[in-house]
Design an enzyme around this catalytic site. Sequence first.
Site, short mmCIF file in Angstrom:
data_model
loop_
_atom_site.label_atom_id
_atom_site.label_comp_id
_atom_site.label_asym_id
_atom_site.label_seq_id
_atom_site.Cartn_x
_atom_site.Cartn_y
_atom_site.Cartn_z
N SER A 171 -45.89 23.76 -27.52
CA SER A 171 -46.64 22.55 -27.82
C SER A 171 -47.12 21.97 -26.51
O SER A 171 -46.41 22.02 -25.50
CB SER A 171 -45.74 21.55 -28.53
N GLU A 179 -46.84 16.00 -31.91
CA GLU A 179 -46.48 17.40 -32.08
C GLU A 179 -46.70 17.83 -33.53
O GLU A 179 -47.16 18.95 -33.80
CB GLU A 179 -45.02 17.60 -31.67
N CYS A 211 -29.52 18.22 -26.48
CA CYS A 211 -29.38 17.33 -25.33
C CYS A 211 -27.97 16.77 -25.19
O CYS A 211 -27.52 16.47 -24.10
CB CYS A 211 -30.35 16.17 -25.44
N LYS A 251 -34.45 17.16 -16.24
CA LYS A 251 -35.40 16.03 -16.32
C LYS A 251 -35.82 15.58 -14.93
O LYS A 251 -36.88 15.01 -14.75
CB LYS A 251 -34.76 14.86 -17.07
N GLU A 255 -47.90 17.80 -12.26
CA GLU A 255 -48.81 17.51 -13.39
C GLU A 255 -48.38 16.29 -14.19
O GLU A 255 -49.10 15.83 -15.06
CB GLU A 255 -48.95 18.74 -14.31
N GLU A 311 -50.25 18.33 -33.98
CA GLU A 311 -50.64 19.57 -33.32
C GLU A 311 -50.29 20.78 -34.18
O GLU A 311 -51.09 21.71 -34.36
CB GLU A 311 -49.94 19.67 -31.96
N GLU A 315 -38.47 17.92 -14.02
CA GLU A 315 -39.64 17.63 -14.85
C GLU A 315 -40.39 16.41 -14.32
O GLU A 315 -41.61 16.43 -14.18
CB GLU A 315 -39.19 17.38 -16.30
#
Lengths: 398, 158, 594
Positions: free
Chosen positions: C328, C282, C524, C367, C375, C285, C370
């Site tokens: 990101s 990241e 979190c 999660k 994907e 990036e 996710e």
Amino acid sequence: MAGKRKQILFSALEPGLGLKKALEHTQTEIIDIIKLSRLRGRGGAGFPTGLKWDLAYSAKAPKKFIVCNADEGEPGTFKDRILLNEHAKKIFEGMAIAGYAVGSQEGIIYLRAEYRYLRPVLVQAIDELRKAHLLGKKILGSDFQFDIDIHLGAGAYVCGEETALIESLEGKRGEARNKPPYPTESGYMGYPTVVNNVETFCYVPYILIEGAAWFQKFGTFESTGSKLFSISGDVKKPGVYELEMGTTVRQVLNLVEASDTKAVQVGGASGICVAEKDFDKPLAFESLPPGGSIIVFNRSRDMLNVLKNFMEFFVEESCGQCTPCREGTFRLLEGVKLMEQGQCSIHYLRVLRELAETMKISSKCGLGQMAPNPFLSIIDNFKGEILARDRVTDSIPL
Amino acid sequence: MKLESQTQNIARAVKRVCDEYHSRREKLLQILEELNELYGYLSEYVMKEVAKNLDMQVSEIYGVATFYSFLNTKPKGKNIIRLCQTVSCELAGKQRIANALENELGIRFGETTPDGMFSLEYTNCIGMCNQGPAMLINDDVYYNLDPEKAVDIVEKYH
Amino acid sequence: MPNMLAVCINGKECEVEFGTTILEAARKMNIHIPTLCYHDDLCLSGICRICLVEVDGEKTLQAACSAPITRPLHIRTHTEKVRKARRNILELMLSNHYGECYTCFRNQNCELQKLAKEYGVDSLRFGHVELPRHTKDTSSRSIIRDMDKCILCRRCVRTCHDFQGVGALEAAFRGIDTEIQTFLDHPLGDAVCINCGQCINRCPTGALRERDRSDEVWNAIDDPQKIVVMQTAPAPRASIGEEFGLPPGTSITRKLNTALKMVGFDYVFDTNFAADLTIMEEGTELLTRLKDFIVDKKPVSLPMITSCSPGWVKYCEHYYPDYLPHLSTCKSPQQMFGSLIKTYFAQKIKVDPKNIMVVSLMPCVAKKYESDRPEMSASGFKDVDYALTSRELAQMIKETGIRVTDLEDSDFDSPLGLGSGAGLIFGATGGVMEAAIRTVYEIITGEEVPFENLNVIPVRGMDGIKEAEISFQKTKEDWKFLEGKTLRVAIAHGTANAKKIMDKVASGEAQWHFIEIMACPGGCLGGGGQPIPTNENIRKARAKAIYDEDSHLNIRKSHSNPQIQMLYNEFLDHPNSKKAHKLLHTTYTRRGKI
Ligand SMILES: Cc1cc2nc3c(=O)[nH]c(=O)nc-3n(C[C@H](O)[C@H](O)[C@H](O)COP(=O)(O)O)c2cc1C
Ligand code: SF4
Ligand code: SF4
Ligand code: SF4
Ligand code: SF4
Ligand code: FES
Ligand code: FES
């Protein structure tokens, strides 16, 4: 003796005269006059109107609102409908005076959806008042401006409760707010707001014209003035009557030619059921809070049936946010159905009584606090009749 | 294609009504009432469009719509008959009117006629207690009913 | 000097500020008043009425949670009237509550059950629901709703609307028909729900819970063919102790390692390792975007926004789909980890990845969603098979009879078991930002961040929105274009705060370069899968545990993690390489607001 029929609201009033008088006074002078008249709200709770206005007047805010509560939904009440239909200009004049007194330029009338057909009447009245410079900018040539918006309800009795009404005005579910803060401090859109009943506003121009002392002469010390009563049920002459505060139940019954009367429900579903032994009590805030409605039952009526009808009403109309009212009204109705089947034990009846007492002191708003009234008063007054029912042994259709 | 233009029409109508009220949040009830009147009920699509226009959560609109008994989230008949079921009308004989209406329309309370002309509902006190039994058909009020009179009145809405 | 008022509760006197609620005053005086619809995190509601107290001069009982003190008061909290009222109210709730406590996931941690005990409810005078009346809504990948257990306290509604700015849940209908519903009662899986699970954490009963995957995990453990790999995230390690009776803020990372092995996991790795990897990817990036923007004048999406919080990602997909290019492209640490296990690690231990099961211990119920995203299978397999919450894992451990608190410490397995302090602090709001700054600053200037002990204080703490600036001096050769430039960053936690930030981005009012957003309050550590209850003090205690642990570690910067360096050398070449892109980056989906 026929009841004392001294009339205020049903006497003629020159449009604009009250407002004209008001504009000759300062804001606090008007509030003092209303206080002196000891006018109390006609929406049910009987809160002193002058004090309410004073609270709103004293609140500091860039905007204030005057709201007319025309949600008349209390079973057996139709006096506001008559006022809206035939005396709309008096209401609006009262609102304008309130606006001037507390420093508000915006009025809203909350009209129940069931009265939507009255809207054109109100629109026309407002139009005419504007043309006569009794509403709008530069009222009667002064710097005072005030205008009124009509807001329709959508079918919910609880929206008559002032904070639920405000929630509804703000486009939300009509659920009562926590109090405090009271509307006079933080109401519509967070601004100080005066909410008064239709009838309350109507007295205002009269009081300004005739004076507080004149108004005080009507009624009792604690409940001055007259009061409109919507009378229905087992009577020969139902209708709306203007009677002095303090008139007794018996006087009313004579006036409307009721015969063979067994019970009278005073104040609608949230009021109390009066049995014959109490017919000589006066209708006044200090004795039998008058509300707006009187429903008369003759001896042929089954009081448990009446109670069931009231409880069904509350189960449907509870907003459902707080536990005692949402669940409690349901349990009381269930209990009534048990009694109907002759299957309610004395023990459970006591449990339900305790529940009813709990609801009165623990519900969030007036609806849940008053919903047990008919239950308690009917059970207490007609216990013999109710417990004498035959036991139906079939399973209970709850 | 046709369906698409229909939804576009609805979207436009919703926008027009919202614009009328400057898409102000506090006007939600008035907006919903107008749309309810226009379409007979508030469809999923209508509620979503209102949410878009007012920048609100659609669930909140649904919450409001289901709170009030004059707003519908399911399709209703062209005319809604609301018979008062509260105590004074009950004393005045509402049950006979109820029976007559059910028999005449061939439906029970809470139902809509198959031709979509009438929905039959109960309502609570409509402020006509001195002249009960009373009912509303759409915005019109009728009182001092007896079974025959009630049925004749309904007939006029056919 | 604020306006002070004298209050007397049960004979004890105290002075409180004008406007203090009766509940606050009572708490100050250590007097317990029961509550249900009240929650420390939420706006007042005053609807359950369990907190009633008697106030002299008032005809009705007052709801302590929402009654402000505006005059001197005499209050009594357990008079006969109060006790009877509370008892009645409780029985009313129970009479409309279908549930068997022993089959309920909130058994022994249920506020309703606790009150029933506190008030000695020994009969249900108003009856009891005999059969379920609702079907459970199991449509969501993350959350299960069982409305038979709902007591209509509306904490979930206020959480979802006010706290998270989502509004998936709402009270519908009225009176006895009132229910908590989604729009038109659609299945939650089809509603605009970001799976944050915050509603679960604030529900007093078992009406809301996560989709429980522990049975599947047990099956995998019991299957001799399967290698079951566990990765643990930092936030649960700082909180799971609460499930075993430890006070909030007790981190038990290394005892947990021992326990997990005893439970039967074959390998126990540290998600912090993947967090470090996330920082490498990241950070690179971000620098690439900055370079494209400043040097090459390319149209790039700045500010760049973090993507490790799946609740936030879904929020962005629903509410700010036009800003998805700003996210990101990095997968979250959980998912990076999964794809590495099924590629890099599988090759290392020479096992067919189809026989490897990746389980993660997460603070989060999003999660689960996710890991189920289509994907998320760059490895050719589902990257992460099961994401467990802190609560589910605690349940599994309890089932084994293992007493975690009594265990010896043990280390993570190699080679994916080393995480830096930077990876660790991912668990707290501002942590990703701090980790990124520690690395990016050093890449650009060759020096450590100019904060004492590497602690980037401005990005820490529980403020809903935080902002900071870092300027670069004495930049290295490759980064001269950043010389004298200032990096402006912002941090938000809780999606209601995210909305505020995004609206500023959209209006152009604020010019940030890099934004960290976590869907959950506190980051979190306040995740929807964490032990219940939650409130700001508990979250602060957990944060403190995490930051303490970081300050005691030797390796506190992601790029200094030797195992990360090894991974790039052996497998990924360099950050943002082609291979890294394939395995560690992802794409997003535009979804409707409604
Ligand atoms: C359930 C409920 C329903 C009410 N309905 C009405 C109503 O229909 N009209 C009304 O004026 N007041 C109604 N009230 C009283 C209002 O809350 C409020 O006290 C009143 O509008 C104040 O006006 P007043 O001071 O002029 O009486 C209702 C109160 C409760 C609790
Ligand atoms: S008392 Fe009844 S109507 Fe009033 S807030 Fe409670 S549930 Fe709603
Ligand atoms: S929600 Fe609470 S009271 Fe209800 S079944 Fe579960 S543990 Fe028992
Ligand atoms: S998980 Fe989050 S978004 Fe979904 S309903 Fe609960 S609070 Fe709302
Ligand atoms: S689901 Fe839980 S939090 Fe939501 S209203 Fe029901 S009991 Fe309260
Ligand atoms: S009771 Fe029917 S109109 Fe009032
Ligand atoms: S905790 Fe006070 S009313 Fe619910």
